[in-house]
Motif scaffolding. Structure first.
Motif, short mmCIF file in Angstrom:
data_model
loop_
_atom_site.label_atom_id
_atom_site.label_comp_id
_atom_site.label_asym_id
_atom_site.label_seq_id
_atom_site.Cartn_x
_atom_site.Cartn_y
_atom_site.Cartn_z
N PRO A 48 0.81 -1.22 0.00
CA PRO A 48 0.00 0.00 0.00
C PRO A 48 0.84 1.28 0.00
CG PRO A 48 -0.75 -1.52 1.70
CD PRO A 48 0.52 -2.08 1.16
N SER A 49 0.27 2.33 -0.55
CA SER A 49 0.93 3.65 -0.58
C SER A 49 -0.11 4.70 -0.90
CB SER A 49 2.01 3.66 -1.66
OG SER A 49 2.44 4.98 -1.91
N THR A 50 0.04 5.87 -0.31
CA THR A 50 -0.73 7.04 -0.75
C THR A 50 0.22 8.04 -1.39
OG1 THR A 50 -2.41 6.72 0.94
CG2 THR A 50 -2.23 8.93 0.01
N ARG A 51 1.14 8.58 -0.59
CA ARG A 51 2.02 9.66 -1.05
C ARG A 51 2.95 9.25 -2.18
NH1 ARG A 51 0.26 10.58 3.60
NH2 ARG A 51 0.61 8.35 3.76
N THR A 52 3.64 8.13 -2.01
CA THR A 52 4.69 7.80 -2.98
C THR A 52 4.07 7.55 -4.36
OG1 THR A 52 5.89 6.82 -1.15
CG2 THR A 52 6.72 6.37 -3.36
N ARG A 101 7.28 -0.50 -5.64
CA ARG A 101 7.32 -0.76 -4.18
C ARG A 101 7.04 -2.23 -3.98
NH1 ARG A 101 4.43 2.70 0.51
NH2 ARG A 101 6.23 3.99 -0.02
N HIS A 129 14.22 3.52 0.93
CA HIS A 129 13.14 4.32 0.36
C HIS A 129 13.79 5.61 -0.13
CE1 HIS A 129 9.33 5.95 -0.51
NE2 HIS A 129 8.74 5.89 0.67
N GLN A 132 11.89 8.93 -0.71
CA GLN A 132 11.47 9.61 0.51
C GLN A 132 12.64 10.42 1.06
OE1 GLN A 132 8.33 9.77 2.01
NE2 GLN A 132 9.34 11.39 3.20
N PRO A 263 7.55 11.29 7.57
CA PRO A 263 7.33 10.82 6.19
C PRO A 263 5.85 10.53 5.92
CG PRO A 263 8.37 9.10 7.53
CD PRO A 263 8.35 10.35 8.38
N LEU A 264 5.07 10.37 6.99
CA LEU A 264 3.66 10.00 6.90
C LEU A 264 3.53 8.62 6.22
CD1 LEU A 264 2.07 13.44 5.89
CD2 LEU A 264 2.40 12.53 8.19
N PRO A 265 2.51 7.84 6.44
CA PRO A 265 1.35 8.18 7.25
C PRO A 265 1.66 8.21 8.75
CG PRO A 265 1.25 5.87 6.59
CD PRO A 265 2.44 6.45 5.90
N1 CP Z 1 5.96 8.28 3.02
C1 CP Z 1 5.43 7.27 2.32
O1 CP Z 1 6.15 6.44 1.76
O2 CP Z 1 4.07 7.27 2.28
P1 CP Z 1 3.18 6.20 1.53
O3 CP Z 1 3.41 4.87 2.22
O4 CP Z 1 1.78 6.70 1.66
O5 CP Z 1 3.65 6.14 0.11
#
Ligand code: CP
Length: 304
Positions: A48-52, A101, A129, A132, A263-265
């Motif tokens: 899973p990922s949102t930002r990347t 990823r 990563h 990031q 780095p979130l989340p």
């Molecule tokens: N910082 C980061 O990698 O966020 P995601 O897991 O949402 O991609």
């Protein structure tokens, strides 16, 4: 053809160059709108990922290119048993550059060996990563105007946090870096990373469990999430997950120009009451991720 698997694949000059290009993109976005016209990015996300993922996709669209890919392994033929190598050879037929990823450490490296187009590691297990880290470096540069002479506190899960390991490696190349490691015993920075830091002349580091006591000295506070997905034992995760929760009260003794990164989340480790503090940089950091990924794709596609 060049891939990016770990942050150390890039020289310090190349990192500085990427930061310069990202800052130029921010200042002159119109000059970049068609740079990747006709190019396609494949986002292969087995985790899973949102930002990347979304920042990679937004980055390619803002450069005038297109995007294809999948956001979970179950929606690709990996679910039928296809290997990473065969997936990559297939995607090579359709895309000019790949962001990948994968939960298995080393999978993007294996992919890059089979690929005729650049592969960017978008996170592999607890390992690396690099994009990031580039995001974090751009954020520090934009907030502080420099990447040297900084006291940087890393707080939380320093054992499994791949973003921590990569950022420490990158910052270790600059001068006057003082690192403060803030974690419970069970989540300390791994010994191999501590040994690396020990061997460097231009970096010093200290360890503590006490976040509040450490805060007044810091220029940067890098908070991290306890990485539930890397624990073997749920009871250990539950015991450790709320080890540190940053609140406005804990910032009472902090410098006026402290920069708080994450780095979130996030889960619980930064109270939402901190979000309105001008020192909270983590959503600006998420935005910076798009600009540095634009600069990186231009570099790997050899587009001036
Ligand atoms: N910082 C980061 O990698 O966020 P995601 O897991 O949402 O991609």
């Amino acid at each position: 053809m060049r891939s990016l698997i770990g942050i150390l694949d890039l020289s310090t000059e190349e990192i500085d160059g990427l930061i310069r290009v990202a800052e130029d993109i921010i200042a002159n976005p119109d000059a970049y709108r068609e740079k990747c016209k006709g190019k396609k990015l494949a986002t292969l996300f087995f985790e899973p990922s949102t930002r990347t993922r979304l920042s990679f996709e937004a980055a390619m669209y803002e450069l005038g290119g297109n995007v294809l890919g999948f956001s979970e392994a179950t929606s690709s033929s990996v679910a039928k048993g296809e290997s990473v190598a065969d997936t990559i050879r297939t995607v090579n037929c359709y895309a000019d550059i790949i962001a990948m990823r994968h939960p298995k450490e080393g999978a993007p490296l294996v992919a890059s060996a089979k690929s005729q187009v650049p592969v960017i590691n978008a996170g592999d297990g607890g390992h690396n990563h690099p994009t990031q880290t580039l995001t974090d470096l751009l954020t520090i540069h934009r907030e502080k105007g420099r990447l040297c002479d900084l006291t940087v506190g890393f707080c939380g899960d320093l054992k499994f946090g791949r973003t921590v390991h990569s950022l420490i490696e990158a910052l270790s190349r600059y001068t006057g870096i003082r690192i403060v490691l803030i974690s419970p015993d069970e989540l300390r920075l791994p010994e191999y990373m501590q040994n690396k830091l020990d061997s460097l002349d231009n970096v010093t580091f200290t360890e503590t469990k006490d976040l509040e006591a450490a805060i007044p000295d810091l220029d940067i506070l890098y908070m991290t999430r306890v990485q539930k997905e890397r624990f073997f034992n749920e009871a250990d995760y539950i015991r450790l997950k709320d080890s540190y929760i940053l609140t406005p009260e804990k910032l009472t003794g902090a410098k006026a120009d402290l920069s708080i990164l994450h780095p979130l989340p996030r889960v619980n480790e930064i109270s939402v009451a901190v979000d309105d503090d001008p020192r909270a940089c983590y959503f600006r950091q998420a935005l910076n991720g798009k600009f540095i990924r634009m600069a990186l794709m231009l570099m790997l596609l050899d587009i001036q």
